[in-house]
Design an enzyme around this catalytic site. Structure first.
Site, PDB file in Angstrom:
ATOM      1  N   ASN A  46       0.935  -1.249  -0.017  1.00 12.68           N
ATOM      2  CA  ASN A  46      -0.060   0.168  -0.019  1.00 12.68           C
ATOM      3  C   ASN A  46       0.809   1.220  -0.096  1.00 12.68           C
ATOM      4  OD1 ASN A  46      -2.511  -1.359   2.298  1.00 12.68           O
ATOM      5  ND2 ASN A  46      -2.325  -1.555   0.321  1.00 12.68           N
ATOM      6  N   CYS A  70      -5.864 -15.773  -4.566  1.00 12.86           N
ATOM      7  CA  CYS A  70      -4.605 -14.841  -5.011  1.00 12.86           C
ATOM      8  C   CYS A  70      -4.239 -13.811  -4.357  1.00 12.86           C
ATOM      9  CB  CYS A  70      -5.144 -14.576  -6.579  1.00 12.86           C
ATOM     10  SG  CYS A  70      -6.468 -13.177  -6.444  1.00 12.86           S
ATOM     11  N   CYS A 118      -6.222  -1.928  -8.403  1.00 16.37           N
ATOM     12  CA  CYS A 118      -4.770  -1.538  -8.321  1.00 16.37           C
ATOM     13  C   CYS A 118      -4.168  -2.657  -8.058  1.00 16.37           C
ATOM     14  CB  CYS A 118      -4.664  -0.477  -7.541  1.00 16.37           C
ATOM     15  SG  CYS A 118      -5.667   0.919  -7.790  1.00 16.37           S
ATOM     16  N   ASP A 131     -12.322   0.599  -3.346  1.00 17.25           N
ATOM     17  CA  ASP A 131     -11.292   0.201  -4.306  1.00 17.25           C
ATOM     18  C   ASP A 131     -12.351  -1.054  -5.002  1.00 17.25           C
ATOM     19  OD1 ASP A 131     -11.331  -1.710  -2.437  1.00 17.25           O
ATOM     20  OD2 ASP A 131      -9.188  -1.653  -2.552  1.00 17.25           O
TER      21      ASP A 131
END
Lengths: 361, 80
Positions: free
Chosen positions: A62, A324, A182, A122
């Site tokens: 981040n 993932c 992102c 997000d």
């Protein structure tokens, strides 16, 4: 002189606009790449009450864009860390910290305390939930989002009834695997820095009436060319279909399913299922060089690109669970395997290895 | 570009799927004809949600395209 002098001496801004900021109550959803600049500039500008809602923890990846946090904050809750930082900077504003993810259950109670909502989330499930609640509760929404080197900013629901809302532009949510975030595609930290700063600017303009805010307009910005494209938004008759009829109906809506994320389960459910089906398979679909690795549980490592090719390996698995980094690639893997094995129990683990309930924490 | 063409500009993943940010097409009378052409040329777009704007105004449903117009293909972004 006080800390706001440089803005109230601006022609057309004045002490009256400053007073409006002092009275304003603004909620920032997500203290991430967008939320960090939004919070820094709203608090610096003297917005009187700022709520910060985020249930996520600071992680190393981040730090290129979430500039409120540093290496010493890893593993800490983002809302709490941001609130602590801003309270130490300024004594004259009120910071409310809500260290939770926004959900259908808490959104009404949280939104009721604020008169402007800023979306710095997000993911599509949160964005559609926030939009629908803003429509039902009559709250203006400063929208901002990024994709690779581009960003979008708009003020939605800014004129009361019959305003434009997000579903006028995009009536149905894309599925999570249609558009990566992102974490999946990468982003230069300055892009959410710019888009979040634009959101802060629009919030200040909207709250004070200074200048011309992007009400019912959407701005597109490209970092690589600095090109801007502003379009005038229009009402769409399809927008009403997707919005729940009331807050009660919203509370029973599953936004993960609405956004095609219904094949996802959380880590707790994943381990419960693996216990129930000992012949099940857990698969990490990330590339070999991605970290952190899962520890203490048996799993296979097969990158997404090879899932199709290797699917025969799992022909006899009664259960296939995929994970993932953040839950997007694993959802794509679910779709691939469902084609080969219709009816088989195949799930993606929501939020991936970075999910708040991940066993790495 | 001539007055009898349409200037297409694409954003985000739409630009990736059509492999360019700008296109000049032969004139087409409305957005339905344009979308039919785009879906045929770029089948990937059929599975992608996006909105259209004609001369910087969002177009909803079948909308006439003025001669020489700029049409933008605008996908949603979710990142933050």
């Amino acid at each position: 002189m006080d800390r706001f002098e440089r803005q109230y001496i601006l022609p057309g801004f004045g002490k009256e606009a400053q007073h409006k900021l002092k009275q304003a109550k603004v909620l920032v959803i997500g203290a991430g790449g967008l939320g960090c600049p939004v919070l820094l500039y709203l608090s610096a500008a003297g917005v009187g009450t700022i709520g910060i809602v985020d249930g996520d923890m600071v992680s190393l990846s981040n730090l290129n864009r979430q500039v409120l946090f540093g290496e010493g904050d890893l593993g800490l809750n983002k809302a709490e860390t941001a609130a602590h930082f801003l309270k130490a900077k300024y004594h004259d504003i009120k910071i409310n910290c809500i260290p939770e993810f926004i959900t259908t259950q808490n959104i009404k109670a949280i939104f009721s305390k604020y008169d402007l909502i800023i979306d710095g989330s997000d993911n599509f499930p949160t964005r559609y939930l926030v939009n629908d609640a803003c429509v039902l509760l009559g709250k203006p929404l400063v929208f901002g989002a990024v994709y690779q080197n581009e960003g979008q900013v708009a003020i939605l629901n800014g004129k009361g009834h019959n305003s434009i809302n997000y579903r006028d532009i995009f009536p149905d949510p894309p599925t999570a695997y249609e558009i990566p975030n992102c974490n999946e595609t990468g982003v230069l930290g300055v892009l959410p820095g710019i888009i979040g700063t634009l959101q802060a600017a629009e919030a200040l303009k909207y709250l004070t009436g200074y200048g011309e805010a992007l009400v019912d307009k959407m701005l597109f910005y490209n970092l690589l060319s600095h090109q801007c494209y502003t379009m005038e938004l229009s009402k769409n008759p399809d927008s009403k279909k997707g919005i729940p009829s009331s807050m009660e109906a919203l509370e029973t809506t599953d936004y993960a399913v609405v956004c095609g994320d219904g094949d996802s389960i959380d880590w707790e459910e994943a381990f419960a299922l693996l216990n129930k089906f000992p012949g099940g398979t857990l698969i990490d679909v990330r590339e070999a060089d991605e970290f952190p690795k899962l520890k203490g549980h048996p799993y296979q490592s097969v990158p997404l690109d090879l899932i199709d090719e290797k699917h025969q390996e799992w022909l006899n698995s009664e259960l296939i669970l995929l994970f993932c980094q953040s839950g997007v690639r694993s959802l794509k893997a679910v779709k691939m395997l469902e084609k080969h094995f219709p009816g088989k129990k195949i799930h993606s683990i929501s939020g991936g290895i970075e999910a708040p309930d991940s066993p790495i924490y | 570009m001539t007055l009898t063409s349409i200037h297409i500009i694409a954003f985000g993943m739409i630009a990736e799927k059509i492999k360019t940010k700008e296109l000049v097409l032969e004139y087409m009378p409305d957005t339905e004809v344009l979308l039919g052409y785009l879906y045929q040329q770029y089948p990937d777009l059929q599975h992608t949600k996006f909105s259209l704007a004609i001369n910087k105004k969002m177009a909803v449903g079948k909308t006439a395209i003025p001669v020489g117009a700029e049409v933008a293909l605008l996908p949603p972004f979710s990142g933050g």
